[in-house]
Motif scaffolding. Structure first.
Motif, mmCIF file in Angstrom:
data_model
loop_
_atom_site.group_PDB
_atom_site.id
_atom_site.type_symbol
_atom_site.label_atom_id
_atom_site.label_comp_id
_atom_site.label_asym_id
_atom_site.label_seq_id
_atom_site.Cartn_x
_atom_site.Cartn_y
_atom_site.Cartn_z
ATOM 1 N N ASN A 1 -1.492 16.681 17.369
ATOM 2 C CA ASN A 1 -2.642 17.366 16.783
ATOM 3 C C ASN A 1 -3.127 16.730 15.486
ATOM 4 O O ASN A 1 -4.327 16.751 15.193
ATOM 5 C CB ASN A 1 -2.302 18.837 16.524
ATOM 6 N N TYR A 2 -2.186 16.177 14.702
ATOM 7 C CA TYR A 2 -2.542 15.569 13.417
ATOM 8 C C TYR A 2 -1.728 14.290 13.217
ATOM 9 O O TYR A 2 -0.599 14.173 13.724
ATOM 10 C CB TYR A 2 -2.275 16.523 12.246
ATOM 11 N N VAL A 3 -2.330 13.353 12.467
ATOM 12 C CA VAL A 3 -1.655 12.107 12.111
ATOM 13 C C VAL A 3 -1.622 12.020 10.589
ATOM 14 O O VAL A 3 -2.648 12.212 9.922
ATOM 15 C CB VAL A 3 -2.376 10.880 12.690
ATOM 16 N N LEU A 4 -0.438 11.734 10.046
ATOM 17 C CA LEU A 4 -0.249 11.656 8.596
ATOM 18 C C LEU A 4 0.180 10.244 8.217
ATOM 19 O O LEU A 4 1.106 9.693 8.807
ATOM 20 C CB LEU A 4 0.785 12.675 8.136
ATOM 21 N N VAL A 5 -0.512 9.665 7.237
ATOM 22 C CA VAL A 5 -0.168 8.332 6.733
ATOM 23 C C VAL A 5 -0.077 8.377 5.219
ATOM 24 O O VAL A 5 -0.694 9.218 4.570
ATOM 25 C CB VAL A 5 -1.205 7.268 7.172
ATOM 26 N N ILE A 6 0.713 7.445 4.668
ATOM 27 C CA ILE A 6 0.884 7.324 3.223
ATOM 28 C C ILE A 6 0.188 6.038 2.782
ATOM 29 O O ILE A 6 0.475 4.960 3.308
ATOM 30 C CB ILE A 6 2.372 7.292 2.833
ATOM 31 N N PHE A 7 -0.712 6.173 1.808
ATOM 32 C CA PHE A 7 -1.511 5.035 1.349
ATOM 33 C C PHE A 7 -1.440 4.954 -0.174
ATOM 34 O O PHE A 7 -1.790 5.902 -0.873
ATOM 35 C CB PHE A 7 -2.959 5.203 1.809
ATOM 36 N N GLY A 8 -1.001 3.813 -0.680
ATOM 37 C CA GLY A 8 -0.836 3.654 -2.120
ATOM 38 C C GLY A 8 -1.808 2.702 -2.764
ATOM 39 O O GLY A 8 -1.596 2.276 -3.912
ATOM 40 N N GLY A 9 -2.895 2.357 -2.070
ATOM 41 C CA GLY A 9 -3.834 1.385 -2.600
ATOM 42 C C GLY A 9 -4.608 1.850 -3.813
ATOM 43 O O GLY A 9 -5.118 1.031 -4.578
ATOM 44 N N VAL A 10 -4.698 3.159 -4.027
ATOM 45 C CA VAL A 10 -5.461 3.684 -5.164
ATOM 46 C C VAL A 10 -4.630 3.661 -6.437
ATOM 47 O O VAL A 10 -5.114 3.281 -7.511
ATOM 48 C CB VAL A 10 -5.968 5.106 -4.860
ATOM 49 N N ILE A 11 -3.379 4.069 -6.337
ATOM 50 C CA ILE A 11 -2.535 4.183 -7.535
ATOM 51 C C ILE A 11 -1.533 3.043 -7.665
ATOM 52 O O ILE A 11 -0.778 2.994 -8.630
ATOM 53 C CB ILE A 11 -1.778 5.524 -7.524
ATOM 54 N N GLY A 12 -1.499 2.135 -6.693
ATOM 55 C CA GLY A 12 -0.546 1.035 -6.758
ATOM 56 C C GLY A 12 0.851 1.407 -6.333
ATOM 57 O O GLY A 12 1.834 0.822 -6.813
ATOM 58 N N TYR A 13 0.967 2.343 -5.408
ATOM 59 C CA TYR A 13 2.275 2.789 -4.897
ATOM 60 C C TYR A 13 2.735 1.821 -3.815
ATOM 61 O O TYR A 13 2.104 1.696 -2.755
ATOM 62 C CB TYR A 13 2.150 4.212 -4.354
ATOM 63 N N SER A 14 3.825 1.128 -4.043
ATOM 64 C CA SER A 14 4.264 0.057 -3.146
ATOM 65 C C SER A 14 5.041 0.548 -1.935
ATOM 66 O O SER A 14 5.295 -0.231 -1.009
ATOM 67 C CB SER A 14 5.132 -0.949 -3.915
#
Length: 285
Positions: free
Chosen positions: A111-124
């Motif tokens: 039903n839902y897909v969750l991703v982690i994206f660090g391009g805004v805050i520089g999260y590696s």
């Protein structure tokens, strides 16, 4: 004095390194002030409050326990998933195009897909930096569909800018992480779509989604959640109206195709009021 310094050091390490939960991130400014990044808890609270109790979430296995514990939602894979083929199927969906991934997600009732994206805050520690592990695990179970070499440049580089592999720039993980990011300018010194983690301008800014839609993005874009759309309804076939009129059929002889009125030869003439006399046959006694 040495013992006092050692005690202070141990206290600092315990409070900052060991006791700091991973779902709450902190950053420090030049003046020493601290910024709290609460995107994980914010996203899990949104899942708990705004999705159905029976909703199924597809994400990489790293966040399975957090989604189940704080979001109270069912995940496909988590930290205790021993079935490697199941993890590989999730990795294959993330590594495939949106259309191919949609087929997998529908088969798994996602039903839902969750991703982690660090391009805004520089999260590696985001999913882009973990993506090659998804590809490798998926290739182990599906070598005909996923090949790790397709996600590298001819020079053997893993790049997310214009020089990146077309396979990478059009896979589901890339599209979900960088959706609408190409229009976001974080700093006047950098162009729109500049990834602070990879320190490059992304190569695919014209991203459109057909089978998913953005449902939630946290304050610092660290957690992004997408809703899987239902299949388009089929167009109902128009049924022919049944006519109540009886159709008359005419017979056509083999000799001629022209329709002629029938006629009776030697038609008897009947006169009203008079009976016809019938001749009695004589019989011998």
């Amino acid at each position: 004095m040495m013992l006092m310094m050692f005690a202070v050091h141990c206290t600092w390490v315990t409070s900052n390194a060991y006791s700091s939960p991973s779902i709450v991130l902190a950053s420090y400014n030049n003046d020493g002030s601290r910024n709290i990044l609460d995107d994980f808890r914010e996203a899990y609270y949104w899942l708990r409050q705004n999705t159905d109790d029976n909703a199924r979430i597809m994400s990489w296995w790293d966040y399975g326990y957090q989604i189940a514990g704080m979001g109270n939602k069912t995940t496909l894979v988590d930290n205790n998933t021993w079935n490697n083929s199941h993890i590989a199927l999730v990795g294959k969906a993330m590594s495939s195009t949106e259309s191919d991934a949609y087929t997998i997600m529908r088969s798994l009732d996602v039903n839902y897909v969750l991703v982690i994206f660090g391009g805004v805050i520089g999260y590696s520690g985001d999913d882009i930096n973990k993506f090659l592990w998804m590809v490798r695990i998926a290739e182990g179970e599906h070598p005909k569909d996923i090949k790790e070499s397709n996600y590298f440049t001819p020079q053997g580089e893993f790049r997310v800018d214009k020089a990146g592999s077309p396979t990478l720039l059009n896979c589901l993980m890339y599209k979900l992480c960088y959706y609408r990011f190409g229009d976001l300018q974080l700093d006047f010194r950098t162009p729109a779509g500049y990834d602070r983690t990879r320190n490059v301008e992304i190569g695919n800014k014209d991203i459109s989604l057909h089978h998913l839609e953005e449902a939630f993005t946290s304050e610092h874009w660290l957690v992004r959640i997408y809703r899987v759309l239902e299949p388009d309804n089929r167009i109902a076939a128009k049924s022919a109206k049944k006519s109540t009129k009886l159709k008359t059929t005419s017979t056509i002889t083999k000799k001629t195709s022209k329709k002629k009125k029938g006629s009776i030869k030697n038609k008897p003439v009947v006169k009203r009021g008079k009976r016809t006399r019938s001749k009695k046959k004589s019989t011998k006694k």
